[in-house]
Design a protein around this motif. Structure first.
Motif, mmCIF file in Angstrom:
data_model
loop_
_atom_site.group_PDB
_atom_site.id
_atom_site.type_symbol
_atom_site.label_atom_id
_atom_site.label_comp_id
_atom_site.label_asym_id
_atom_site.label_seq_id
_atom_site.Cartn_x
_atom_site.Cartn_y
_atom_site.Cartn_z
ATOM 1 N N MET A 1 21.783 5.529 6.230
ATOM 2 C CA MET A 1 20.403 5.904 6.413
ATOM 3 C C MET A 1 19.703 4.811 7.224
ATOM 4 N N ALA A 2 18.931 5.218 8.184
ATOM 5 C CA ALA A 2 18.238 4.264 9.052
ATOM 6 C C ALA A 2 17.040 3.665 8.327
ATOM 7 N N LYS A 3 16.769 2.416 8.646
ATOM 8 C CA LYS A 3 15.614 1.745 8.054
ATOM 9 C C LYS A 3 14.339 2.262 8.712
ATOM 10 N N TRP A 4 13.339 2.528 7.884
ATOM 11 C CA TRP A 4 12.070 3.035 8.402
ATOM 12 C C TRP A 4 11.271 1.883 9.000
ATOM 13 N N THR A 5 10.755 2.092 10.194
ATOM 14 C CA THR A 5 9.889 1.096 10.828
ATOM 15 C C THR A 5 8.612 1.783 11.264
ATOM 16 N N PRO A 6 7.489 1.105 11.103
ATOM 17 C CA PRO A 6 6.228 1.732 11.515
ATOM 18 C C PRO A 6 6.170 1.891 13.032
ATOM 19 N N ARG A 7 5.508 2.944 13.473
ATOM 20 C CA ARG A 7 5.412 3.228 14.899
ATOM 21 C C ARG A 7 4.113 2.698 15.514
ATOM 22 N N HIS A 8 3.237 2.185 14.690
ATOM 23 C CA HIS A 8 1.974 1.641 15.186
ATOM 24 C C HIS A 8 1.595 0.426 14.357
ATOM 25 N N GLU A 9 0.668 -0.358 14.889
ATOM 26 C CA GLU A 9 0.227 -1.558 14.177
ATOM 27 C C GLU A 9 -0.648 -1.188 12.993
ATOM 28 N N ALA A 10 -0.646 -2.043 12.019
ATOM 29 C CA ALA A 10 -1.503 -1.833 10.853
ATOM 30 C C ALA A 10 -2.963 -2.045 11.272
ATOM 31 N N PRO A 11 -3.887 -1.293 10.687
ATOM 32 C CA PRO A 11 -5.296 -1.481 11.035
ATOM 33 C C PRO A 11 -5.821 -2.811 10.510
ATOM 34 N N GLU A 12 -6.899 -3.282 11.111
ATOM 35 C CA GLU A 12 -7.553 -4.506 10.660
ATOM 36 C C GLU A 12 -8.127 -4.284 9.258
ATOM 37 N N PRO A 13 -8.142 -5.308 8.417
ATOM 38 C CA PRO A 13 -8.719 -5.144 7.081
ATOM 39 C C PRO A 13 -10.227 -4.903 7.176
ATOM 40 N N LEU A 14 -10.733 -4.115 6.261
ATOM 41 C CA LEU A 14 -12.161 -3.822 6.233
ATOM 42 C C LEU A 14 -12.912 -5.008 5.655
ATOM 43 N N GLU A 15 -13.981 -5.373 6.283
ATOM 44 C CA GLU A 15 -14.860 -6.420 5.761
ATOM 45 C C GLU A 15 -16.166 -5.754 5.363
ATOM 46 N N GLY A 16 -16.654 -6.094 4.235
ATOM 47 C CA GLY A 16 -17.898 -5.510 3.752
ATOM 48 C C GLY A 16 -18.506 -6.413 2.702
ATOM 49 N N PRO A 17 -19.384 -5.868 1.901
ATOM 50 C CA PRO A 17 -20.028 -6.674 0.847
ATOM 51 C C PRO A 17 -19.074 -6.880 -0.329
ATOM 52 N N ILE A 18 -18.094 -7.752 -0.130
ATOM 53 C CA ILE A 18 -17.023 -7.925 -1.112
ATOM 54 C C ILE A 18 -17.550 -8.523 -2.414
ATOM 55 N N VAL A 19 -18.399 -9.531 -2.319
ATOM 56 C CA VAL A 19 -18.918 -10.180 -3.533
ATOM 57 C C VAL A 19 -19.719 -9.175 -4.358
ATOM 58 N N ALA A 20 -20.549 -8.379 -3.696
ATOM 59 C CA ALA A 20 -21.347 -7.378 -4.409
ATOM 60 C C ALA A 20 -20.456 -6.307 -5.042
ATOM 61 N N THR A 21 -19.410 -5.920 -4.360
ATOM 62 C CA THR A 21 -18.496 -4.905 -4.888
ATOM 63 C C THR A 21 -17.786 -5.405 -6.142
ATOM 64 N N ILE A 22 -17.274 -6.623 -6.097
ATOM 65 C CA ILE A 22 -16.576 -7.190 -7.251
ATOM 66 C C ILE A 22 -17.545 -7.411 -8.408
ATOM 67 N N THR A 23 -18.753 -7.871 -8.098
ATOM 68 C CA THR A 23 -19.753 -8.080 -9.143
ATOM 69 C C THR A 23 -20.127 -6.759 -9.810
ATOM 70 N N GLY A 24 -20.323 -5.732 -9.001
ATOM 71 C CA GLY A 24 -20.658 -4.414 -9.555
ATOM 72 C C GLY A 24 -19.555 -3.879 -10.451
ATOM 73 N N GLY A 25 -18.308 -4.025 -10.014
ATOM 74 C CA GLY A 25 -17.186 -3.579 -10.839
ATOM 75 C C GLY A 25 -17.086 -4.345 -12.139
ATOM 76 N N THR A 26 -17.330 -5.636 -12.090
ATOM 77 C CA THR A 26 -17.290 -6.462 -13.301
ATOM 78 C C THR A 26 -18.373 -6.031 -14.284
ATOM 79 N N ILE A 27 -19.554 -5.768 -13.757
ATOM 80 C CA ILE A 27 -20.650 -5.306 -14.624
ATOM 81 C C ILE A 27 -20.286 -3.971 -15.270
ATOM 82 N N LEU A 28 -19.697 -3.068 -14.506
ATOM 83 C CA LEU A 28 -19.294 -1.771 -15.070
ATOM 84 C C LEU A 28 -18.266 -1.937 -16.185
#
Length: 101
Positions: A1-28
């Motif tokens: 079986m052939a090894k699977w290789t991606p045919r395109h580059e991975a997308p850039e990671p999303l940057e956003g309000p990370i601190v607010a997101t983690i804080t909100g989840g912790t509060i929940l």
């Protein structure tokens, strides 16, 4: 079986309000713990106390997450400020490249 290789580059990671997101989840997580504590007996009768303790663990891990993402955010800002300072220094005092004071 052939090894699977991606045919395109991975997308850039999303940057956003990370601190607010983690804080909100912790509060929940903590709010859900507080909501379930009065019903601890009900959970214990049905052998479901892990629901209560999972919420407390989520809140505790969220506190570690807040500490981590705040440090990461500060490091990113320091890095960007250092890069800007180096670029300004390389531009020279009159904005001419290659001149020095």
């Amino acid at each position: 079986m052939a090894k699977w290789t991606p045919r395109h580059e991975a997308p850039e990671p999303l940057e956003g309000p990370i601190v607010a997101t983690i804080t909100g989840g912790t509060i929940l997580w903590f709010v859900m713990f507080l909501v379930q504590v009065p019903f601890y007996g009900w959970f214990a009768d049905r052998d479901l106390t892990w629901w209560v303790w999972t919420c407390l663990a989520g809140a505790g891990l969220g506190l570690i997450g807040i500490w981590y993402v705040r440090g990461r955010d500060a490091a990113i800002k320091r890095s960007r400020a250092a890069e800007a300072a180096e670029a300004a220094e390389a531009a020279g005092p009159a904005g001419e490249p290659g001149t020095s004071a």
